[in-house]
Write an enzyme that holds these catalytic residues in place. Structure first.
Site, PDB file in Angstrom:
ATOM      1  CD  GLU A 148      36.623  43.989  38.241  1.00 23.40           C
ATOM      2  OE1 GLU A 148      36.681  43.052  37.433  1.00 23.40           O
ATOM      3  OE2 GLU A 148      36.733  45.187  37.889  1.00 23.40           O
ATOM      4  CG  ASP A 180      39.894  42.968  35.715  1.00 23.00           C
ATOM      5  OD1 ASP A 180      38.701  42.747  35.465  1.00 23.00           O
ATOM      6  OD2 ASP A 180      40.820  42.749  34.908  1.00 23.00           O
TER       7      ASP A 180
END
Lengths: 227, 227
Positions: free
Chosen positions: A118, A46
């Site tokens: 992610e 992320d």
């Protein structure tokens, strides 16, 4: 746990060959499955994704201000966008889920798929370096980045309406849910928005209260701009 | 605009020599000053800092879960932490502010200083690359990273209290501001926290309503753990 899928196929789609295939396996493992799962990789991915996109937008939109850059980034990294990218890669076919999640169709769930997406970015980063991950991410985002324009950095309707009113010293709008129909996951909301300007009122609808409010605000803005 | 300061001195403190000194100048320029200001660099620096810290925490705390990593990161990159780092570098001496901000002491303001700190990270990244920026950031954070422990990843008292109560099906606590003293920027708040467990009540105090609530929740938790 699902049987080990053919990760060769996925790596081809990703256009990235892992040196340590264990990293890719971990990235695909939801916390519901036995073994080491992908949550830490998701945390890392992320952050790396955020900085790669930030840098790209900085270069691609030299005239954009910070607010516009932030909104463009939010548009590219929000769950919906990551979910779509995960779907394009058919990530659901490669996920490792616990039996409960398997039965309830977890491999189709937006949050699980976007988290795995992610986590894969985190895995690529650990497997290589920042520059290689940049190439990897920009490749996956190529079409989306190509289609991006500053118009998409517009503030949402509620914010724009509120700013328009505040600039004129008019009190902020009132939103009221007038009704909702349907069960938990398939609910539709209707919201009325009233502003203290030309007695304007508009009804919006949407799959959440927030969306219905945005829709109502948009309609008020249209009425204002149509005079 | 302030006269051009001696950036040699700052670069020595930063332990980084800019190839393009214009980037450092821009990073130090607040939007109130004439010329190109640091907001876009701040956007970039914030993201790069976030990913460098995320990677470092990932390596440094192999047993930490995602929630703990997130809280540790928040602790290291929150405005207060960036402000302190900016103060250690005496960034205020090098800021370029408009006359309004100058008069009102903008060079001491936490938000302006922490933004400039992030902008410098963005500037270093553009001036060099990710690896060099990593070295730069980890060097500035060396003491803080050394002092970090997993205890600091604890959830805040209000969250812990709420979770403790919810696990026992007890309703969430009530917080009430009982008084506040002092003017706008030097106010102190007192808050009462009541829970439906052993008739516990505690008073907390702090420089904001939120801080007073956290303090009160902490005291309730102490009472609970003392039986």
């Amino acid at each position: 746990m699902t049987p080990s899928p053919n990760l060769k196929h996925l790596q081809k789609k990703l256009d990235y060959q892992f040196k340590d295939i264990g990293l890719l396996e971990k990235a695909l493992t939801h916390r519901s499955a036995a073994g080491r799962h992908n949550e830490r990789l998701e945390f890392l991915g992320d952050a790396i994704l955020g900085s790669i996109i930030a840098h790209q937008l900085y270069l691609q939109f030299p005239k954009a201000d910070e607010g516009q850059l932030s909104r463009l980034r939010a548009f590219l990294v929000k769950e919906k966008a990551l979910f779509e990218l995960a779907q394009e890669l058919d990530l659901g076919d490669f996920l490792r889920l616990g039996s409960g999640e398997l039965k309830s169709g977890g491999y189709r769930r937006a949050s699980i798929l976007s988290d795995a997406f992610e986590a894969i970015i985190g895995a690529v980063y650990l497997d290589s370096d920042f520059i290689a991950t940049q190439t990897f991410v920009l490749n996956l985002y190529r079409n989306r980045l190509g289609a991006l324009s500053l118009d998409m950095a517009q503030k949402d309707p509620k914010t724009r309406l509120q700013e328009w009113l505040q600039a004129r010293n008019i009190e902020i709008p009132e939103y009221e849910v007038t009704r909702s129909v349907g069960k938990d996951h398939a609910k539709t909301y209707w919201v009325n928005c009233k502003v203290n300007y030309n007695e304007l009122i508009a009804e919006g609808k949407g799959a959440s209260r927030r969306k219905a409010e945005q829709d109502a605000a948009e309609k008020i803005l249209e009425k204002i701009s149509n005079g």
